[in-house]
Each structure stands twice: as C-alpha cells, then as structure tokens.
Write a protein that holds these residues in place. Structure first.
Motif, PDB file in Angstrom:
ATOM      1  N   THR A  60       0.849  -1.201   0.000  1.00 55.83           N
ATOM      2  CA  THR A  60       0.000   0.000   0.000  1.00 55.83           C
ATOM      3  C   THR A  60       0.878   1.242   0.000  1.00 55.83           C
ATOM      4  O   THR A  60       1.842   1.336   0.774  1.00 55.83           O
ATOM      5  CB  THR A  60      -0.925   0.018   1.225  1.00 55.83           C
ATOM      6  N   GLN A  61       0.524   2.186  -0.892  1.00 56.33           N
ATOM      7  CA  GLN A  61       1.230   3.468  -0.951  1.00 56.33           C
ATOM      8  C   GLN A  61       0.228   4.554  -1.349  1.00 56.33           C
ATOM      9  O   GLN A  61      -0.460   4.426  -2.376  1.00 56.33           O
ATOM     10  CB  GLN A  61       2.388   3.400  -1.963  1.00 56.33           C
ATOM     11  N   ASN A  62       0.142   5.592  -0.528  1.00 60.85           N
ATOM     12  CA  ASN A  62      -0.788   6.702  -0.775  1.00 60.85           C
ATOM     13  C   ASN A  62      -2.225   6.203  -0.925  1.00 60.85           C
ATOM     14  O   ASN A  62      -3.007   6.724  -1.728  1.00 60.85           O
ATOM     15  CB  ASN A  62      -0.374   7.489  -2.023  1.00 60.85           C
ATOM     16  N   GLY A  63      -2.569   5.150  -0.164  1.00 59.63           N
ATOM     17  CA  GLY A  63      -3.928   4.643  -0.198  1.00 59.63           C
ATOM     18  C   GLY A  63      -4.203   3.676  -1.325  1.00 59.63           C
ATOM     19  O   GLY A  63      -5.283   3.090  -1.379  1.00 59.63           O
ATOM     20  N   CYS A  64      -3.244   3.478  -2.248  1.00 58.79           N
ATOM     21  CA  CYS A  64      -3.432   2.551  -3.371  1.00 58.79           C
ATOM     22  C   CYS A  64      -2.682   1.253  -3.069  1.00 58.79           C
ATOM     23  O   CYS A  64      -1.640   1.271  -2.410  1.00 58.79           O
ATOM     24  CB  CYS A  64      -2.918   3.162  -4.677  1.00 58.79           C
ATOM     25  N   THR A  65      -3.221   0.129  -3.557  1.00 53.79           N
ATOM     26  CA  THR A  65      -2.630  -1.171  -3.241  1.00 53.79           C
ATOM     27  C   THR A  65      -2.312  -1.941  -4.502  1.00 53.79           C
ATOM     28  O   THR A  65      -2.894  -1.714  -5.564  1.00 53.79           O
ATOM     29  CB  THR A  65      -3.575  -2.021  -2.366  1.00 53.79           C
TER      30      THR A  65
END
Length: 602
Positions: A60-65
């Motif tokens: 997960t990064q900046n809310g994206c997976t």
C-alpha cells in the motif's frame, strides 16, 4: 481538484530455493505498508515452509494497493546412511561406507564415500552427505574397539536366500564361538528350508566372558512353473510352448515371455527358467517329438490356463468328427471349469480313431484388500502408508509396484491398486483425505478510544477459541486499557494460535495541533529502523516531554524537552537493543498529545 495517486509497483522479491528445515527471509518493496498472507505487516518476513509454497504480499502506498507473489522452492534433504555400527579388535581396521549423497565429508577430513579406520578406542565417525541440489544431512557410525577381555558378539547382517540355496554366516567380536547349530567355527554354512534365526555365542580368550547375537536367514519361495506337456508333431509343423507361474521367463532358445513360437525339425528338449521378483528361479523342460510319418496324430490342442470364472475355447484337430468327454461333438467347445480340469476328445477318421487330452489350469482370482480399511484422513504435508494384501504382485495408479507405499498428497486423492496372482487380478480403491494446515490470523492490531468497542475477527480454520472463552470467529471487546487478545484456531487435525493488540487511548486529550498554533514539524526517520531513530521537532508547539512505549504500555524511554529546545529539537535514539516489533513514540504538551508508530526490524 482530484489527485490521482499512481498504483504502487509491488515487488515480493525474487523466487528462492532452500533446503527442507531451513528458514529464508522474504523482503517486499514498493510501498509504505505491507500485508503478507501470513498476517505479517513488515516488509521482511522469515518463513520455513515444509513444502514448496508461494507467498503473496499486498503493498500500500498513498492509499493505493497492489500485490505480488514470491515462490519458495523447498528441496528435499538426502537420506544419508553411514552404515551399521561395527565391532573390531584392537589393532584391526574396518572400512566405513556412506550412501545416499553425491558428495561426502567425514569427520576425519576425508571426502570419499568409503574410508578405512583403525581406532585404538571406541570412536564415533560423522559423515555429512550432500545431494545434487546442495542440501546436506549427516549420520553417525560407531566403531567399538575390543581390548583385553571385552566381548561383543556380532553375527552379521540378516540375509535372504532362495529355496534350496545355502549361505555362509560369519561371527566376529570374540576369540572362540559356539552357534545354535552346535558348530564352533567363526563361519558356518546353512541351508534352511524355511526362514530361521541362528544364535552365536562369542567367548574371550579365557573362555570366561561371553556375549550372544542373532542373525536371521529369510528363505524366499521359488516359482512353481506350469509348462506345456511333452507331445508329438509331424515334421514341418509349428509349435507354441507356454510357461506360467513366475514373473519373467527365459527360454533355451533365447526367447522370453509366457509363449514361444518354434519350428522344430527334430526331436528337441526345450528348457525355460522362471524368475520371481525376489530373484528366485525354477527351471522346467518340454520335449517335442518330431515324427517322420505321413499320418497326423489327432490332438486336443495345448493345455490352457485361465482365471476362476473365465471360460476358454478348446479346439481339437486331426479328425473328421469328434467326441468330447463333455458329450459335445463339435471341433471346438467352450468350457468354464471351477478348478483345474482335464478334458479328453476322440478324433475319428475313416480309418481310425485317436484319443487325446487337454488340461485347463484354473488359477484363483485374488481378493485384494487395502489394510487401512476405510478412507483415511491426514494433515497436509504428512505421509500415510497404504498396504495392499491378497495378491502376489501389485500395480498402483501412481506407478508404484510394491505392496506397501507411502504417500503424501497435497490434496484429497483416490489411490487404486490392482493385485495379480499369475494373470488374474482384482482392484481396490482408497481415498486419502487431506486436511489443510491451520494458519491462524486474528486480524490487524486495533486502536480505540476509552469506553469504545471493537470487533475482532479470526480466520484460518474451522473452529475458534478466544482467551475470553468465546468460540465464535468474531468477538466484540471493550477493554479499559491496552489489551492483547489471543485466539486458537482448529480443524480436525491441526491448530494454531494468533494474537491481536487493542490499544486504548484517552481521546479526551486531543492528538491534533490547535488551530491557532503556528505550523510545526514532527519527523521520525528512518521508519522502519534497524537501530538508530532520528527525531526532529520544529515549529512553535510547546512540547514538554517525549516518551517511547512498547505495546504492553510500558515506558521504555522518557525525556523532558527544555524551553530552549522547544522551537527546534533534534535527537537520535538508539533502539538497537530493543526487540523487533511495533513501538509508540508520544509527544505531550499541556492538553495535547501526538503519537507515532515506530517499527524496529533487523
């Protein structure tokens, strides 16, 4: 304005290969947080799978997976055998031989499969064997050295022979010997009719100290051959000879198999040697007399072999009309005897009548049993032995040909075995139900305010038992302080335990910066950290102290920040002596608190 964050590029690392029983570390990258299928939330995890397995990580990064997989290939360990323990007299040598590997390393420093040693006292030798995939395993063999009046009888390893054969047994470990046969030599030759255990007593030079040992001679049955009877033909006729009762056949003509096709021009005796799977042999012969006259002897055909319940066709020749012992008058008849039966036929010509016989050998059909009985259930990764009885030889649907086979299917599988007595057969099935191993997961750690509730949900099995006493997958808790909950997850054959931490905070103290405060900056890096953690505070937040807690709520570091440091505080904390895991770093001012999660991982 809508900001579209890019999908992270998840990377679970390169596939790895390891040996069974050896742990490997998997490291993911590409995100801020990680969730492995094992429940771990760190970028790196250490695993030790029993079999080849693929692990999935969610990044997960900046809310994206995004997800990625990595496969851990588990190579088997070699089966290293340094041989049986041996006993020698002082001053003697003995050769030790290791098997099961591609290369070897002895504790003596030698690297050959066999080494010769002459220890002056009882010594254990270790050999490490390595197979072609680089995996190693060790074994130990002990050499007992007899000194003075020591006596350790050794009758040698058990042996197998065929009926009618003999073998030589040799004892060691003493000065004189006495066998259960009455013989007093170190070596004796025996020829038992059935499996027999022989005992030897070894004496020292004085005859006062003694020791005994046993050796078993197993007697394997030789095949009982059924072959074509002797008969007479006219010159130029074709002959088909048969043999039954063994597993393989070798004829004096150089041919192999149950049947041979021959063109004898003179009276000849043919021999056939039948061999069983145990290596034992029996030889039989058939004489074909070649007649030179012009008259053709009437005959009932070759003897036949069939299985119980199966009919055969008998065909006579040499006559114009026929009369069988069954009363039938056709040249060919169909018979279905329950046991071995001899039939006769009279062949009539205009000038004479000739009588001949033919025997139908009836072999029993095997009744195959799988001794495990009903279907069996095993835990994934375990072995189970399937044992077939009731026949002489066996063929399993996985290609095995032994009566007993060990299997460890990854999923529920049906195994079938066909058992044979001669060419007669019977088939039985058994299903091995495979229950997956339990991998308990109690969910991610939770954080709530005082007097709030939270629902915890476990997974990974069929039944659940929480340390609260509840047995449902999900429970609702409302702790008054930070509490760790554990759950044991079960299925029919396995269980596993997982924990989840519920952190309780007093939300009456705000964790946000007052709106009228000037901007400030609170940085901790690197995070995760392997030991050193940099803390930087700037701005006009008047922080009065800084405290580091472990997950039990215990304060393990505390520092008061002075007035002169409050507008610009920098500190490096040494966490190298702390265990890997999650910690809470809390900054407190009058009426305000800010908490950050710190991950320590090496």
């Amino acid at each position: 304005m809508v900001t579209v964050n890019p999908t992270p590029i998840a990377n679970a690392g390169n596939d790895v290969s390891t040996c069974r029983g050896t742990s490997v570390t998997l490291t993911a990258s590409g995100g801020d947080t990680y969730l492995w299928e094992t429940g771990a939330t760190t970028a790196s995890i250490t695993v030790n799978p029993g079999n080849t397995r693929t692990y999935t990580v969610e990044v997960t990064q900046n809310g994206c997976t995004a997800t990625d997989d990595v496969t851990v290939t588990v190579n088997p360990l070699p089966s290293i055998d340094a041989g049986a323990n041996v006993t020698i007299n002082l001053g003697e040598s003995v050769t030790l031989t290791a098997t099961g590997g591609n290369s070897y390393q002895w504790s003596t420093g030698e690297t050959t499969p066999s080494i010769t040693v002459s220890p002056v006292s009882t010594t254990s030798y270790t050999v490490i064997g390595t197979n072609d995939n680089g995996c190693s395993r060790s074994d130990i063999v002990s050499v007992t050295v007899l000194t003075g009046n020591d006596v350790t009888a050794d009758a040698g390893a058990d042996v197998s022979i065929c009926e009618g054969s003999s073998t030589t047994l040799s004892a060691t470990g003493g000065s004189t010997y006495e066998w259960s046969t009455g013989e007093t030599t170190a070596s004796i030759t025996v020829s038992p009719d059935a499996t027999t255990t022989y005992t030897v007593t070894a004496f020292d030079a004085t005859g006062t100290n003694s020791d005994t040992d046993e050796v078993t001679v197993s007697v394997n049955a030789a095949p009982v051959l059924y072959v074509s009877p002797d008969f007479t033909i006219n010159s130029g006729q074709i002959v088909i000879l048969y043999a039954f009762g063994a597993n393989s056949y070798s004829w004096s003509t150089g041919q192999t198999g149950h049947f041979v096709l021959l063109f004898p021009t003179e009276t000849t005796t043919y021999t056939v040697t039948g061999t069983n799977t145990n290596g034992c042999q029996t030889t039989a012969s058939v004489t074909i007399t070649v007649a030179n006259g012009s008259s053709f002897p009437g005959n009932a055909g070759f003897d036949k072999t069939t299985c119980s319940g199966y009919g055969v066709t008998l065909t006579a020749n040499g006559g114009d009309t026929y009369l069988w012992s069954t009363g039938e008058t056709t040249q060919s008849i169909n018979v279905n005897p329950n046991s071995t039966t001899t039939y006769s036929v009279v062949a009539y010509t205009s000038a004479a009548e000739i009588t001949d016989e033919v025997t139908v050998h009836v072999n029993p059909n095997p009744v195959v049993h799988i001794t495990n009985g009903e279907d069996v259930t095993i835990l994934q990764g375990e072995y189970v032995t399937l044992s077939a009885t009731g026949a002489n030889r066996y063929e399993w649907n996985n290609g095995a040909t032994l009566a007993n086979i060990a299997v460890n299917p990854d999923e529920t599988t049906t195994f079938s075995v066909t058992g044979y007595i001669q060419d007669c057969s019977d088939t039985k099935d058994i299903t091995v139900n495979v229950v997956p191993q339990v991998v308990a997961f109690a969910g991610d750690n939770q954080s709530i305010c005082l007097n709030e509730s939270v629902t915890l949900t476990a997974s990974g099995g069929d039944e659940f038992l929480w340390n609260t006493g509840e047995t449902t997958p999900s429970i609702t808790v409302s702790p008054s302080e930070t509490t760790e909950y554990s759950v044991t997850v079960y299925n029919d054959l396995d269980y596993d335990t997982a924990e989840v931490l519920v952190t309780v905070q007093d939300c009456s103290v705000t964790d946000e910066t007052p709106e009228d405060a000037e901007p400030f900056e609170f940085l901790v890096y690197p995070n995760p950290t392997s030991g050193s953690l940099n803390v930087k505070i700037s701005g006009k937040l008047k922080v009065s102290n800084i405290t580091l807690y472990d997950l039990s709520g215990k304060a393990i570091y505390h520092e008061v920040i002075t007035d002169t440091e409050q507008l610009g505080f920098e500190k490096t904390l040494d966490l190298s002596n702390y265990s890997d895991g999650l910690y809470l770093l809390k900054l407190v001012d009058n009426g305000y608190a800010i908490t950050k999660k710190i991950v320590v991982h090496r």
